[in-house]
Design an enzyme around this catalytic site. Structure first.
Site, PDB file in Angstrom:
ATOM      1  N   THR A 212       0.823  -1.210   0.000  1.00  0.00           N
ATOM      2  CA  THR A 212       0.000   0.000   0.000  1.00  0.00           C
ATOM      3  C   THR A 212       0.856   1.259   0.000  1.00  0.00           C
ATOM      4  OG1 THR A 212      -0.115   0.022   2.415  1.00  0.00           O
ATOM      5  CG2 THR A 212      -1.883  -1.125   1.232  1.00  0.00           C
ATOM      6  N   ASN A 214       1.295   4.541   1.750  1.00  0.00           N
ATOM      7  CA  ASN A 214       0.960   5.163   3.031  1.00  0.00           C
ATOM      8  C   ASN A 214       1.020   6.674   2.832  1.00  0.00           C
ATOM      9  OD1 ASN A 214       0.720   6.003   5.658  1.00  0.00           O
ATOM     10  ND2 ASN A 214       2.237   4.599   6.491  1.00  0.00           N
ATOM     11  N   GLU A 260      -4.084   4.464   3.704  1.00  0.00           N
ATOM     12  CA  GLU A 260      -3.251   3.599   2.858  1.00  0.00           C
ATOM     13  C   GLU A 260      -4.071   3.120   1.672  1.00  0.00           C
ATOM     14  OE1 GLU A 260      -0.713   0.728   4.982  1.00  0.00           O
ATOM     15  OE2 GLU A 260      -1.680   1.442   6.810  1.00  0.00           O
TER      16      GLU A 260
END
Length: 318
Positions: A212, A214, A260
């Site tokens: 992901t 962030n 995220e």
């Protein structure tokens, strides 16, 4: 579109203009009515349209600590206003000294001396000057003295969002905070967006097979309620379907609230240090702590499947 930061940035030879003033956070559909009328009136008169707004939000100066969550940063508002055809955006630094200007002083200093207003377009609840003492009636009265017309546009639209409440930035912020991003989008006329720089996190998404981005969001950003959402991650001009997580990551006893975004079906993305945007299309589920990592992975797989379907359905409909 011209972008001015402060009165001193306005060209000395700036001609007459049609002006609207306000925070215009989110540039929602109600705001679009006023700004659109400002642009139209300017074109009718053959002169320029100007939007005047403030930074920081006036409430932060008048009542420190009361800064509302922002639906859009200034650069995003500028993009949206440019799309509406605005010729110039004036961002006035809102200081304690500036907040002391009386309504009459504000009119002379900003509208008359600098912008040479030919017309001023506002909503019915517009207030300005020290202690918000000025209103549209006062604005119109001084227009007779300073040779500008005042036009009041009813900025209120109503829809299903908020149970039929009049559209407003306040209502939009509430819906975002509740996780009702569909309702917020109805008012905004587009999905709610969060922006920021991609920073390194705990890398757990990568370890689980779902890396992901962030996103370290901008100050005062209006962030949706904790949960999983379908939407898009845009980086480097590329818009990618995404499954988005907002929360503290309870599965791993996290304490820091993060945003995220997993770019669906994308491999090998390196977004660290990039400024990205995340658009929220729909709420998928609440944040939860699962009995095992295996069950968590099953849930994530389902989240991704639903997010993929929702974004495809949205894009197909458009």
């Amino acid at each position: 579109m011209h972008r001015w930061r402060g009165l001193e940035d306005i060209p000395q030879d700036w001609g007459r203009s049609v002006v609207t003033i306000g925070s215009y956070d989110g540039v929602h559909r109600g705001h679009q009515l006023i700004i659109g009328r400002t642009v139209t009136r300017a074109r009718e008169l053959g002169i320029s349209s100007v939007v005047v707004t403030f930074d920081p939000h006036p409430s932060e100066v008048v009542r420190p600590g009361s800064h509302p969550p922002l639906l859009a940063p200034h650069h995003r508002r500028a993009e949206l206003m440019a799309e509406l055809g605005v010729d110039a955006l004036l961002i006035l630094p809102f200081t304690a000294e500036f907040s002391q200007l009386s309504p009459a002083e504000f009119i002379v200093k900003v509208l008359v001396d600098k912008l040479h207003a030919r017309a001023v377009i506002e909503g019915p609840n517009f207030r300005f000057g020290h202690r918000a003492a000025g209103n549209v009636q006062f604005l119109a009265e001084l227009g007779e003295t300073y040779d500008y017309e005042t036009e009041v546009v009813d900025l209120f639209e109503r829809g299903a969002a908020g149970g039929g409440e009049a559209f407003s930035s306040t209502l939009t912020r509430r819906l975002v905070a509740e996780g009702d991003v569909v309702g917020a989008a109805e008012i905004l006329g587009r999905p709610h967006r969060v922006e920021g720089v991609v920073v390194r996190g705990a890398q757990r998404g990568r370890e689980l097979g779902y890396p992901t981005a962030n996103v370290e969001t901008l100050p005062h950003t209006a962030i949706p309620a904790d949960g999983v959402y379908a939407g898009w991650l845009t980086a480097g001009g590329e818009r990618m379907p995404a499954a988005i997580s907002v929360g503290t990551n309870p599965q791993f006893d996290g304490t820091e609230r993060t945003v995220e975004a997993y770019a669906i079906d994308r491999v090998g993305l390196d977004l660290y240090g990039m400024h990205v945007s995340v658009d929220f299309l729909a709420y998928v589920r609440g944040m939860a702590k699962f009995e095992s990592v295996e069950v968590l992975l099953e849930a994530i797989a389902d989240d991704v499947k639903r997010a993929r379907a929702l974004t495809q359905e949205y894009d197909t409909a458009r």
